[in-house]
Design an enzyme around this catalytic site. Structure first.
Site, short mmCIF file in Angstrom:
data_model
loop_
_atom_site.label_atom_id
_atom_site.label_comp_id
_atom_site.label_asym_id
_atom_site.label_seq_id
_atom_site.Cartn_x
_atom_site.Cartn_y
_atom_site.Cartn_z
N CYS A 173 6.22 48.67 -5.86
CA CYS A 173 5.32 47.68 -6.45
C CYS A 173 5.56 47.59 -7.95
O CYS A 173 5.49 48.60 -8.65
CB CYS A 173 3.88 48.08 -6.18
SG CYS A 173 2.69 47.08 -7.07
N LYS A 194 2.74 4.57 1.02
CA LYS A 194 3.14 5.14 2.30
C LYS A 194 2.78 6.63 2.26
O LYS A 194 3.38 7.40 1.51
CB LYS A 194 4.65 4.97 2.51
CG LYS A 194 5.12 5.46 3.86
CD LYS A 194 6.55 5.01 4.12
CE LYS A 194 7.01 5.34 5.53
NZ LYS A 194 7.02 6.75 5.85
N LYS A 246 11.16 3.07 -0.05
CA LYS A 246 11.07 4.52 -0.30
C LYS A 246 11.29 4.87 -1.77
O LYS A 246 12.07 4.22 -2.46
CB LYS A 246 12.14 5.26 0.55
CG LYS A 246 11.97 5.10 2.06
CD LYS A 246 10.69 5.67 2.55
CE LYS A 246 10.70 6.86 3.42
NZ LYS A 246 11.66 7.36 4.24
N ASP A 276 2.48 10.42 3.14
CA ASP A 276 3.40 11.34 3.80
C ASP A 276 2.63 12.39 4.60
O ASP A 276 2.42 13.51 4.17
CB ASP A 276 4.28 12.02 2.73
CG ASP A 276 5.51 12.64 3.34
OD1 ASP A 276 5.76 12.42 4.54
OD2 ASP A 276 6.22 13.37 2.62
N CYS A 304 -3.96 50.34 -7.10
CA CYS A 304 -3.06 49.37 -7.71
C CYS A 304 -3.91 48.32 -8.43
O CYS A 304 -4.77 47.70 -7.81
CB CYS A 304 -2.21 48.69 -6.64
SG CYS A 304 -1.17 47.37 -7.31
N TYR A 323 -4.63 2.54 8.32
CA TYR A 323 -3.81 1.47 7.77
C TYR A 323 -3.36 0.41 8.77
O TYR A 323 -2.60 -0.49 8.41
CB TYR A 323 -2.60 2.03 7.03
CG TYR A 323 -1.75 3.01 7.81
CD1 TYR A 323 -1.12 2.65 8.98
CD2 TYR A 323 -1.59 4.31 7.35
CE1 TYR A 323 -0.34 3.54 9.69
CE2 TYR A 323 -0.81 5.22 8.04
CZ TYR A 323 -0.19 4.83 9.21
OH TYR A 323 0.56 5.73 9.90
N CYS A 378 2.26 46.37 -1.31
CA CYS A 378 2.12 47.62 -2.04
C CYS A 378 1.20 48.52 -1.23
O CYS A 378 0.16 48.09 -0.74
CB CYS A 378 1.51 47.31 -3.41
SG CYS A 378 0.88 48.77 -4.24
N GLU A 384 0.85 -1.20 0.00
CA GLU A 384 0.00 0.00 0.00
C GLU A 384 0.87 1.24 0.00
O GLU A 384 2.04 1.19 0.40
CB GLU A 384 -0.93 -0.01 1.22
CG GLU A 384 -0.23 -0.20 2.53
CD GLU A 384 -1.21 -0.53 3.67
OE1 GLU A 384 -1.26 0.26 4.63
OE2 GLU A 384 -1.90 -1.55 3.59
N CYS A 412 2.27 48.89 -10.03
CA CYS A 412 1.80 50.28 -10.11
C CYS A 412 2.86 51.31 -9.74
O CYS A 412 2.61 52.51 -9.84
CB CYS A 412 0.57 50.47 -9.22
SG CYS A 412 0.97 50.44 -7.47
S1 IVH Z 1 2.21 0.84 8.92
C1 IVH Z 1 4.06 -0.92 12.79
N1 IVH Z 1 1.28 1.83 6.69
O1 IVH Z 1 5.09 5.60 8.06
C2 IVH Z 1 3.92 -0.26 11.47
N2 IVH Z 1 2.65 3.21 8.02
O2 IVH Z 1 7.89 5.03 9.01
C3 IVH Z 1 2.91 0.78 11.47
N3 IVH Z 1 2.91 5.48 7.16
O3 IVH Z 1 4.66 5.91 11.51
C4 IVH Z 1 2.96 1.63 10.28
N4 IVH Z 1 1.66 5.23 5.37
O4 IVH Z 1 3.39 7.49 9.95
C5 IVH Z 1 2.04 2.05 7.77
N5 IVH Z 1 0.32 2.59 4.73
C6 IVH Z 1 1.07 2.81 5.79
C7 IVH Z 1 1.67 4.05 6.03
C8 IVH Z 1 2.47 4.21 7.16
C9 IVH Z 1 2.39 6.08 6.07
C10 IVH Z 1 3.81 6.15 8.09
C11 IVH Z 1 3.39 6.12 9.52
C12 IVH Z 1 4.48 5.40 10.24
C13 IVH Z 1 5.63 5.65 9.34
C14 IVH Z 1 6.68 4.59 9.50
#
Ligand code: IVH
Length: 697
Positions: free
Chosen positions: A422, A130, A328, A132, A452, A240, A446, A128, A425
């Site tokens: 500015c 990750k 990553k 941010d 303006c 998640y 300005c 899934e 103007c």
């Molecule tokens: S699982 C024990 N799933 O990534 C594991 N984490 O570096 C629990 N995060 O603290 C995390 N998307 O803030 C999981 N689909 C996802 C995620 C996710 C973002 C973040 C979360 C976590 C950090 C770990």
């Protein structure tokens, strides 16, 4: 030291490793604070990951050197001391990172070895995105949301329940008839690209803090002490994982995600079951291609072993589970050259510097303009025309300028200086002092608020608004329409709209009636607008309703007011008015020093007559200039009414009796003030006598 920092881990001596671990602990700790507590990181996530990775690699080679304060033993920084702390029922952990395909292969091989699975046995995983954002834990008891907490240091987070309640994505109640008694769900709070861009635009116009990216904006918004502030910020959520639960909804992660969805919790729609490393890597590449178009930031893929019983067998190593890993994405960065730094003027007159760079592709999108936000940002990064710069789209739609490559700076460049004029103007542009902090605002604006072109619509609309000229029918949309037609450029034009009556009647959405109504509203205001509303309508920075009224009461008529504002002693005269400080006096003076504003006012006054505002010291009042004290119970009017009436007649109403008191008005039950008056020989009269005196009996 820099040399040591670059030395391959395999070549480090024990002494050097000790030194490096100390440096990394300090450096990573510092970045953690900036990231977790200040929401203001100074390095990219990729650079941060490299520091952590080096730390881990050194520790793997020299396990006996692991420090008690090693970053590998901590998840993040301690929570800031302002929200109540919450101890997590189950710790909120972090994930190990994979960067290369081979790291993912190793991860799966490790799992197989650990579980002793045979060749050919499939280990089901779920992949899934990750997200941010920032991790939170939501606790439901008997299906009702009772507690929301941030991750904090993993063991203890911040209680942000009130703020979580403002997030529309998160249900207050689980959508199930039979909720488990205790159900903790974990997930990520984040902000979409579109919402982030709109919010930063609003922040910029208000001259307030600009967030570097959606993650920081989400973190900053969730950790507002005032939940109303959070409510105004567009936050979202994806669930998640589970925390403490009295009963899990399923035996696998995948089925749990489906249950969460049914129960009203948003789960990411892209999540997908995978049976092999090949599936996982395919998913990684698929999502990488979709990344730029998702509308929110993701920084990798998380792979999780699907079966909970296997997760339990695999367990944890220090800060992360053995059953999951984060793969990553490489940060999307590219180098380019700043060709020119230009300045744009927003609707509220804020000047924004923008770097025009040689077009460069970053993460599949061509970037040629990068906002530098404000002059402090430019100074902090020291961006100059001709510089080679690193730009990035951290999955963002909005490109950022990460840093200048100083080694490649050509000779003869100059530090960039934002124009103090500015560009639209030609009027003076200033950084106003915030009266609360005494510091200059980050935004330069300005000062030609009246004419303006960049600010015209906003100002015209403000001019006609309810508290100012109160012209019904001239709202933001209409102001924009007339501006686009070229009919409205400045306030004076409003009173010349009659010239366009026939054209207006013929326009779509306008007819005889609505045209007549608008023009009539304008005609009424031409001669009935009092000085305080006139002053407010000018849009002088920092002058709101109260100050406008104060100024009007003090100067009485437009002539006297403007004469004073144009005189050399304007600032002193303003400063002498009770309720106007020197910062505001300065801001007002700057406004009237701008010739564009003066000229616009001259043109405006050719169109309208401003109504005088009564002097507080009414000429013929018998109590004008007298100091009056009211005490005891008043029977014919309230205390507030008595005070307002006395002041309108020019009296000063004081709270206590002194030698300066001229008159005490005493009702039944008067106490110490009455005795004080008698002691000092001040005249004391009854409420009835007072009313007689002011001619209202
Ligand atoms: S699982 C024990 N799933 O990534 C594991 N984490 O570096 C629990 N995060 O603290 C995390 N998307 O803030 C999981 N689909 C996802 C995620 C996710 C973002 C973040 C979360 C976590 C950090 C770990």
């Amino acid at each position: 030291m820099t040399d040591l920092a670059n030395k391959p881990v395999q070549q480090l001596t024990e002494k050097e490793a000790t030194k490096e671990l100390a440096r990394l602990a300090a450096e990573i700790g510092g970045h953690d604070r900036l990231y977790y507590q200040d929401d203001a990181p100074t390095i990219t996530d990729a650079a941060y990951d490299l520091l952590r990775r080096r730390n881990n690699d050194i520790e793997a080679r020299f396990p006996e050197l692991i420090r008690h304060d090693s970053p590998s033993r901590k998840v993040g920084a301690k929570p800031v001391e302002r929200f109540e702390k919450v101890r997590h029922a189950l710790p909120m952990l972090s994930l190990d990172n994979a960067f290369e395909d081979s790291d993912v292969e190793d991860f799966v091989a490790r799992i197989r070895r650990f579980l002793g699975s045979k060749e050919g046995d499939e280990i089901a995983l779920v992949a899934e995105p990750k997200i941010d954002g920032l991790a939170v834990s939501l606790r439901y008891e008997d299906g009702v949301f009772v507690l929301g907490a941030t991750r904090g240091d993993g063991a203890e987070g911040e209680n942000v329940t009130a703020n979580i309640r403002t997030i529309a994505d998160i249900p207050q109640r689980l959508h199930t008839r039979k909720p488990p008694p205790v159900f903790e769900v974990r997930g990520e709070v984040y902000m979409s690209h579109a919402d982030f861009a709109a919010m930063n635009r609003r922040q910029e116009e208000k001259g307030e803090k600009i967030f570097a990216n959606p993650r920081n904006a989400a973190a900053g918004s969730l950790r507002q002490l005032d939940a109303n502030m959070t409510a105004a910020r567009p936050l979202r959520f994806f669930a998640y994982a589970l925390g403490e639960v009295s009963e899990a909804p399923a035996k696998t992660h995948w089925e749990t995600l489906q249950a969460l969805k049914k129960w009203g919790l948003p789960v990411n729609p892209l999540a997908k079951p995978c049976g092999s490393v090949a599936d996982m890597l395919q998913f990684y590449r698929d999502i990488q291609h979709q990344r730029a178009g998702l509308g929110y930031d993701i920084d990798g893929i998380v792979y999780k072993v699907d079966r909970y019983d296997l997760q339990a067998r695999l367990g944890f190593v220090s800060r992360s589970p053995r059953w999951a890993i984060a793969h990553k994405f490489a940060a999307e960065q590219a180098e380019s050259v700043v060709e020119r730094i230009a300045v744009y003027v927003g609707r509220t007159g804020v000047l924004t510097p923008v770097a025009h760079i040689k077009p460069v592709t970053v993460g599949g999108v061509v970037v040629q303009n990068v906002s530098l936000h404000n002059e402090e940002e430019v100074a902090r990064k020291d961006v100059r025309e001709g510089d080679t710069v690193v730009v990035q789209r951290a999955g963002d739609v909005i490109p950022q300028l990460v840093r200048v490559v100083l080694e490649r700076r050509p000779k003869g460049t100059h530090a960039y200086k934002i124009p103090e004029i500015c560009p639209v103007c030609g009027s003076t542009a200033v950084r106003a002092i915030n009266p609360k902090t005494g510091e200059p605002e980050v935004a330069r604006r300005c000062t030609n608020t009246l004419s303006c072109p960049a600010q015209a619509v906003e100002r015209l609309y403000h001019f006609a608004s309810r508290d100012a000229f109160d012209i019904e029918g001239l709202g933001e949309k209409t102001a924009q329409e007339f501006f686009d037609l070229g009919w409205l450029r400045e306030p004076a034009d409003i009173f010349r709209l009659t010239e366009h009556a026939d054209e207006l009647k013929a326009r779509e959405g306008w007819g005889d009636q609505s045209t007549a109504k608008l023009l009539n509203a304008i005609e009424v205001r031409r001669k009935t607008t009092p000085l305080d509303r006139f002053i407010l309508a000018l849009g002088i920075p920092q002058v709101g309703e109260t100050t406008a009224r104060l100024l009007a009461r003090n100067f009485h008529n437009a002539d006297a007011f403007l004469r004073s504002m144009y005189s050399a002693t304007a600032e002193e005269e303003l400063d002498a008015i009770e309720g106007i400080g020197d910062v505001m006096a300065r801001a007002i003076k700057v406004f009237f020093d701008e010739t564009h504003n003066r000229d616009a006012i001259v043109r405006l006054l050719k169109q309208i007559t401003v109504v005088d505002v009564a002097a507080p010291r009414a000429v013929n009042s018998p109590v004008a200039g007298k100091v009056v004290v009211f005490t005891g119970t008043l029977e014919r009017m309230t205390r507030a009414e008595a005070k307002a009436r006395a002041e309108s007649l020019g009296a000063k109403v004081a709270g206590s009796v002194s030698k300066k008191t001229d008159l005490v008005v005493a009702g039944p039950g008067a106490g110490s003030k009455l005795t004080d008056a008698q002691k000092l020989g001040v005249t004391v009269i009854s409420e009835d006598d007072w009313l007689k005196k002011i001619g209202e009996a």
